[in-house]
Structure formats: structure tokens, C-alpha cells
Motif scaffolding. Structure first.
Motif, PDB file in Angstrom:
ATOM      1  N   ASN A  28     -11.957 -62.982  -8.732  1.00  0.00           N
ATOM      2  CA  ASN A  28     -13.042 -62.666  -8.846  1.00  0.00           C
ATOM      3  C   ASN A  28     -13.496 -62.096  -9.743  1.00  0.00           C
ATOM      4  O   ASN A  28     -14.532 -61.104  -9.765  1.00  0.00           O
ATOM      5  CB  ASN A  28     -11.620 -61.179  -7.956  1.00  0.00           C
ATOM      6  N   GLU A  29     -12.901 -62.111 -11.335  1.00  0.00           N
ATOM      7  CA  GLU A  29     -13.604 -62.062 -12.477  1.00  0.00           C
ATOM      8  C   GLU A  29     -14.774 -62.546 -12.986  1.00  0.00           C
ATOM      9  O   GLU A  29     -15.062 -63.732 -11.728  1.00  0.00           O
ATOM     10  CB  GLU A  29     -12.884 -61.769 -13.638  1.00  0.00           C
ATOM     11  N   LYS A  30     -16.475 -61.781 -13.136  1.00  0.00           N
ATOM     12  CA  LYS A  30     -17.009 -62.063 -13.652  1.00  0.00           C
ATOM     13  C   LYS A  30     -17.536 -61.779 -14.681  1.00  0.00           C
ATOM     14  O   LYS A  30     -18.217 -60.567 -15.235  1.00  0.00           O
ATOM     15  CB  LYS A  30     -17.978 -61.220 -12.123  1.00  0.00           C
ATOM     16  N   ILE A  31     -17.593 -63.020 -15.468  1.00  0.00           N
ATOM     17  CA  ILE A  31     -17.644 -63.182 -16.994  1.00  0.00           C
ATOM     18  C   ILE A  31     -18.801 -63.934 -17.461  1.00  0.00           C
ATOM     19  O   ILE A  31     -18.979 -65.302 -17.083  1.00  0.00           O
ATOM     20  CB  ILE A  31     -16.218 -63.940 -17.668  1.00  0.00           C
ATOM     21  N   ALA A  32     -19.429 -63.411 -18.564  1.00  0.00           N
ATOM     22  CA  ALA A  32     -20.954 -63.935 -19.649  1.00  0.00           C
ATOM     23  C   ALA A  32     -19.956 -64.826 -20.659  1.00  0.00           C
ATOM     24  O   ALA A  32     -19.203 -63.766 -21.294  1.00  0.00           O
ATOM     25  CB  ALA A  32     -21.355 -62.771 -19.340  1.00  0.00           C
ATOM     26  N   LEU A  33     -20.471 -65.972 -20.605  1.00  0.00           N
ATOM     27  CA  LEU A  33     -20.324 -66.453 -21.513  1.00  0.00           C
ATOM     28  C   LEU A  33     -21.194 -66.152 -23.097  1.00  0.00           C
ATOM     29  O   LEU A  33     -22.159 -66.876 -22.972  1.00  0.00           O
ATOM     30  CB  LEU A  33     -19.322 -67.542 -21.875  1.00  0.00           C
ATOM     31  N   ILE A  34     -21.170 -65.396 -24.261  1.00  0.00           N
ATOM     32  CA  ILE A  34     -22.248 -65.412 -24.835  1.00  0.00           C
ATOM     33  C   ILE A  34     -22.209 -65.926 -26.435  1.00  0.00           C
ATOM     34  O   ILE A  34     -21.177 -65.660 -26.393  1.00  0.00           O
ATOM     35  CB  ILE A  34     -22.944 -63.958 -24.994  1.00  0.00           C
ATOM     36  N   GLY A  35     -23.113 -66.046 -27.316  1.00  0.00           N
ATOM     37  CA  GLY A  35     -22.911 -66.709 -28.440  1.00  0.00           C
ATOM     38  C   GLY A  35     -24.415 -67.496 -28.278  1.00  0.00           C
ATOM     39  O   GLY A  35     -25.140 -67.517 -28.235  1.00  0.00           O
ATOM     40  N   ASN A  36     -24.603 -67.264 -30.103  1.00  0.00           N
ATOM     41  CA  ASN A  36     -25.859 -68.150 -30.937  1.00  0.00           C
ATOM     42  C   ASN A  36     -25.710 -69.746 -29.929  1.00  0.00           C
ATOM     43  O   ASN A  36     -24.748 -70.310 -29.624  1.00  0.00           O
ATOM     44  CB  ASN A  36     -25.783 -67.840 -32.191  1.00  0.00           C
ATOM     45  N   ASN A  37     -26.860 -70.415 -29.984  1.00  0.00           N
ATOM     46  CA  ASN A  37     -26.913 -71.666 -29.648  1.00  0.00           C
ATOM     47  C   ASN A  37     -26.366 -72.429 -31.109  1.00  0.00           C
ATOM     48  O   ASN A  37     -26.390 -72.572 -32.358  1.00  0.00           O
ATOM     49  CB  ASN A  37     -28.529 -71.988 -30.003  1.00  0.00           C
ATOM     50  N   GLY A  38     -25.345 -73.281 -30.220  1.00  0.00           N
ATOM     51  CA  GLY A  38     -24.238 -73.980 -31.031  1.00  0.00           C
ATOM     52  C   GLY A  38     -23.726 -73.561 -31.451  1.00  0.00           C
ATOM     53  O   GLY A  38     -22.524 -74.917 -32.335  1.00  0.00           O
ATOM     54  N   ALA A  39     -22.937 -72.746 -30.304  1.00  0.00           N
ATOM     55  CA  ALA A  39     -22.185 -72.125 -31.167  1.00  0.00           C
ATOM     56  C   ALA A  39     -21.064 -72.644 -30.333  1.00  0.00           C
ATOM     57  O   ALA A  39     -19.180 -72.262 -30.559  1.00  0.00           O
ATOM     58  CB  ALA A  39     -22.155 -70.229 -30.614  1.00  0.00           C
ATOM     59  N   GLY A  40     -21.169 -73.033 -29.091  1.00  0.00           N
ATOM     60  CA  GLY A  40     -19.789 -74.141 -28.327  1.00  0.00           C
ATOM     61  C   GLY A  40     -19.254 -73.628 -27.216  1.00  0.00           C
ATOM     62  O   GLY A  40     -18.612 -73.848 -26.487  1.00  0.00           O
ATOM     63  N   LYS A  41     -20.559 -72.851 -26.561  1.00  0.00           N
ATOM     64  CA  LYS A  41     -20.367 -72.352 -25.646  1.00  0.00           C
ATOM     65  C   LYS A  41     -20.149 -73.532 -24.278  1.00  0.00           C
ATOM     66  O   LYS A  41     -19.343 -73.387 -23.147  1.00  0.00           O
ATOM     67  CB  LYS A  41     -21.287 -71.337 -24.642  1.00  0.00           C
ATOM     68  N   THR A  42     -21.177 -74.608 -24.059  1.00  0.00           N
ATOM     69  CA  THR A  42     -20.868 -75.264 -23.422  1.00  0.00           C
ATOM     70  C   THR A  42     -19.775 -76.453 -23.628  1.00  0.00           C
ATOM     71  O   THR A  42     -19.488 -76.629 -22.694  1.00  0.00           O
ATOM     72  CB  THR A  42     -22.267 -76.624 -23.521  1.00  0.00           C
ATOM     73  N   ALA A 212     -13.862 -66.112  -8.437  1.00  0.00           N
ATOM     74  CA  ALA A 212     -14.024 -66.566  -9.939  1.00  0.00           C
ATOM     75  C   ALA A 212     -15.438 -66.808 -10.240  1.00  0.00           C
ATOM     76  O   ALA A 212     -15.801 -67.642 -10.370  1.00  0.00           O
ATOM     77  CB  ALA A 212     -13.229 -66.435 -11.048  1.00  0.00           C
ATOM     78  N   LEU A 213     -16.039 -65.746 -11.632  1.00  0.00           N
ATOM     79  CA  LEU A 213     -17.687 -66.740 -12.080  1.00  0.00           C
ATOM     80  C   LEU A 213     -17.345 -65.966 -13.530  1.00  0.00           C
ATOM     81  O   LEU A 213     -17.170 -65.826 -13.976  1.00  0.00           O
ATOM     82  CB  LEU A 213     -18.372 -65.783 -11.690  1.00  0.00           C
ATOM     83  N   PHE A 214     -17.705 -67.761 -14.319  1.00  0.00           N
ATOM     84  CA  PHE A 214     -17.441 -67.867 -15.671  1.00  0.00           C
ATOM     85  C   PHE A 214     -19.378 -68.800 -15.857  1.00  0.00           C
ATOM     86  O   PHE A 214     -19.376 -69.219 -15.481  1.00  0.00           O
ATOM     87  CB  PHE A 214     -16.653 -68.541 -15.691  1.00  0.00           C
ATOM     88  N   LEU A 215     -19.978 -67.865 -16.896  1.00  0.00           N
ATOM     89  CA  LEU A 215     -21.440 -68.455 -17.011  1.00  0.00           C
ATOM     90  C   LEU A 215     -22.297 -68.079 -18.175  1.00  0.00           C
ATOM     91  O   LEU A 215     -21.702 -67.308 -18.985  1.00  0.00           O
ATOM     92  CB  LEU A 215     -22.709 -68.006 -15.800  1.00  0.00           C
ATOM     93  N   ILE A 216     -22.984 -68.785 -18.445  1.00  0.00           N
ATOM     94  CA  ILE A 216     -23.848 -68.581 -19.951  1.00  0.00           C
ATOM     95  C   ILE A 216     -24.963 -69.011 -18.651  1.00  0.00           C
ATOM     96  O   ILE A 216     -25.651 -69.052 -18.503  1.00  0.00           O
ATOM     97  CB  ILE A 216     -23.315 -69.633 -20.656  1.00  0.00           C
ATOM     98  N   SER A 217     -25.944 -67.762 -19.471  1.00  0.00           N
ATOM     99  CA  SER A 217     -27.278 -67.948 -19.359  1.00  0.00           C
ATOM    100  C   SER A 217     -27.700 -66.417 -20.588  1.00  0.00           C
ATOM    101  O   SER A 217     -27.010 -65.479 -21.570  1.00  0.00           O
ATOM    102  CB  SER A 217     -27.235 -66.459 -18.032  1.00  0.00           C
ATOM    103  N   HIS A 218     -29.232 -67.152 -20.822  1.00  0.00           N
ATOM    104  CA  HIS A 218     -29.759 -66.332 -21.923  1.00  0.00           C
ATOM    105  C   HIS A 218     -30.224 -64.854 -21.323  1.00  0.00           C
ATOM    106  O   HIS A 218     -31.232 -64.060 -22.183  1.00  0.00           O
ATOM    107  CB  HIS A 218     -30.957 -66.743 -22.557  1.00  0.00           C
TER     108      HIS A 218
END
Length: 254
Positions: A28-42, A212-218
Motif C-alpha cells: 500500500n505504499e505510494k512512492i515517487a522515484l525522482i532523479g535527473n534525466n539519465g539518472a537510471g530511473k527507467t 502499492a505504487l512506484f512511479l516516475i513523473s515530472h
């Protein structure tokens, strides 16, 4: 705990993208993955889904974890219509509906003896209870609601999937994931092809999502509405912050 990563490393040629990275995701956690472009998020997402293999490290998952992944530009081919493609997303409900219809016909047969009739009734009752627990009777309206929520007009419901644009196919892929209700959703820029109305609908849906949610967004406003933790990826490592995106910015500044 749904998923845990320990000492994960990954390199492109000789450049380390992730280095001894560790984290965990709870139910049930909802987490944002933040980082500069090219940091390795995807890249991290693709490792978690098995699309890429790490150079080192371990990934532990809860037994029978159901994981759903939306790539930035999700493409798929289908000969079905939008509605039929989405309706088939929950294979168990579709299969149960067909079995119940078949058993209903068998119960109406005058050729059944008492033992056969009781057996059919018992099987029907068991399947009916399972169907009801899965919200099978509201499934069709749920399908239509998700399509409308993500910006598909009703007159398009019976349009062939093959005629959709790339952005529309990504929206349909997102709709299928939401309908399948995985234990852990990995979403890479889910608002890219959505208008403001659809983004607002998705915010509400994900805020109430029972998983649970793990997401990348600007989109910081989207993140503020949805997440309760932030993972910041920088130089191959993660820093962890409790709270939404605005709180993360405050704590990072401190």
C-alpha cells in the motif's frame, strides 16, 4: 514487504548507472522515484520487471507478487476493439462468466438426473461466490468507467485497437493495468498522454488504489496528490524521504 532490493548494481559499457543500491517497498505504499534525466530511473524499473539483468545484487519478492509495468510509450497490437481488449484484461472474471453461463444452461436441461443436477448446482454456487468476490457483476461498468476516466469517448469503445495512435495505445495499456489491479504498479510517466481531466481522474484513482505504487513523473502536482514517500536517485544511490513531493523539496533543502 512486497519487494526488496539489496546492493543492486548496473552499468552501461563501463559507466555505472546504479551502484550498490538498496531499497524496499511495502504493501500500500505510494512512492515517487525522482532523479535527473539519465539518472537510471527507467533502468531500475526494467530491472525490477526482469527486462534487464543487474551486474550484481539481489531482488526479493513476496511469493506470488503480481507486478504491473507501464512503460513511457507502451505499444501493443490487437485485433480487438478498445472495449473488448480491456474487458479481456481480467482473465479470471471472463472465464468465470463463461463457466457460469454454461452451468446455467446445464441446470435448465430436463435430461439431468437428481445427482447430476445437485452436482451442477454445487459447482455453480462455488463459482458464483468466487465471481461475486471478484466484483464480477460490476466489472462491465468498471471497464467503461476506466475508459471514460482516461479520456476515451463512448463512441470510440468499439473502435479497433489497431487504429489508435501511439499515445492512445499507451492510455489503453494503462487502463488494462488499472483493471488488473496488480499488487505493485510501476508507472513510468503515466500522465504523458493525458489531458487535465484524465489526470485529475487518475489522481483520485491512484490515491484510493488498494495496492502499492512506484512511479516516475515530472508532474509535481500529480505527485503531491498521489505519493506518500519519495526515493531520490542520484549517482547510482537512493535517498529516502517520507511525505509527498512538496515535503520532499522542503526536507531536501534543509
Amino acid at each position: 514487504m512486497l519487494l526488496s532490493v539489496k546492493d543492486l548494481s548496473f552499468a552501461y559499457i563501463e559507466e555505472w548507472i546504479l551502484k550498490d543500491l538498496s531499497c524496499h517497498i511495502n504493501e500500500n505504499e505510494k512512492i515517487a522515484l525522482i532523479g535527473n534525466n539519465g539518472a537510471g530511473k527507467t533502468t531500475l524499473f526494467k530491472i525490477l520487471t526482469g527486462e534487464l539483468s543487474p551486474a550484481a545484487g539481489q531482488i526479493y519478492q513476496k511469493a506470488d507478487l503480481r507486478l504491473g509495468y507501464l512503460a513511457q510509450n507502451a505499444e501493443f497490437t490487437s485485433v480487438k476493439t478498445l472495449y473488448d481488449e480491456l474487458y479481456s484484461a481480467n482473465a479470471e472474471i471472463v472465464a468465470l462468466e463463461k463457466k457460469l453461463a454454461r452451468l446455467n444452461e446445464q441446470m435448465a436441461s430436463p435430461a439431468n438426473d437428481e445427482e447430476t443436477q445437485l452436482r451442477i448446482i454445487h459447482e455453480y454456487d462455488e463459482l458464483h461466490q468466487r465471481f461475486d468476490r471478484l466484483d464480477g457483476y460490476s466489472y462491465k461498468s468498471f471497464v467503461a468507467g476506466i475508459l471514460r476516466g482516461l479520456g476515451f469517448e463512448e463512441e470510440r469503445f468499439h473502435q479497433p485497437v489497431s487504429t489508435l495512435s501511439g499515445g492512445q495505445k499507451t492510455r489503453l495499456a494503462l487502463a488494462k493495468l488499472l483493471l488488473q489491479k496488480p499488487d505493485l504498479l510501476l508507472l513510468d510517466e503515466p500522465t504523458n498522454h493525458l489531458d487535465l481531466k484524465a489526470i485529475t481522474w487518475l489522481e483520485s484513482f491512484l490515491a484510493e488504489y488498494q495496492g502499492a505504487l512506484f512511479l516516475i513523473s515530472h508532474d509535481r502536482y500529480f505527485l503531491d496528490k498521489v505519493v506518500n514517500r519519495v526515493f531520490e536517485l542520484s549517482f547510482g544511490q537512493l535517498d529516502f524521504y517520507e511525505g509527498n513531493y512538496s515535503y520532499y523539496l522542503e526536507q531536501r533543502e534543509i
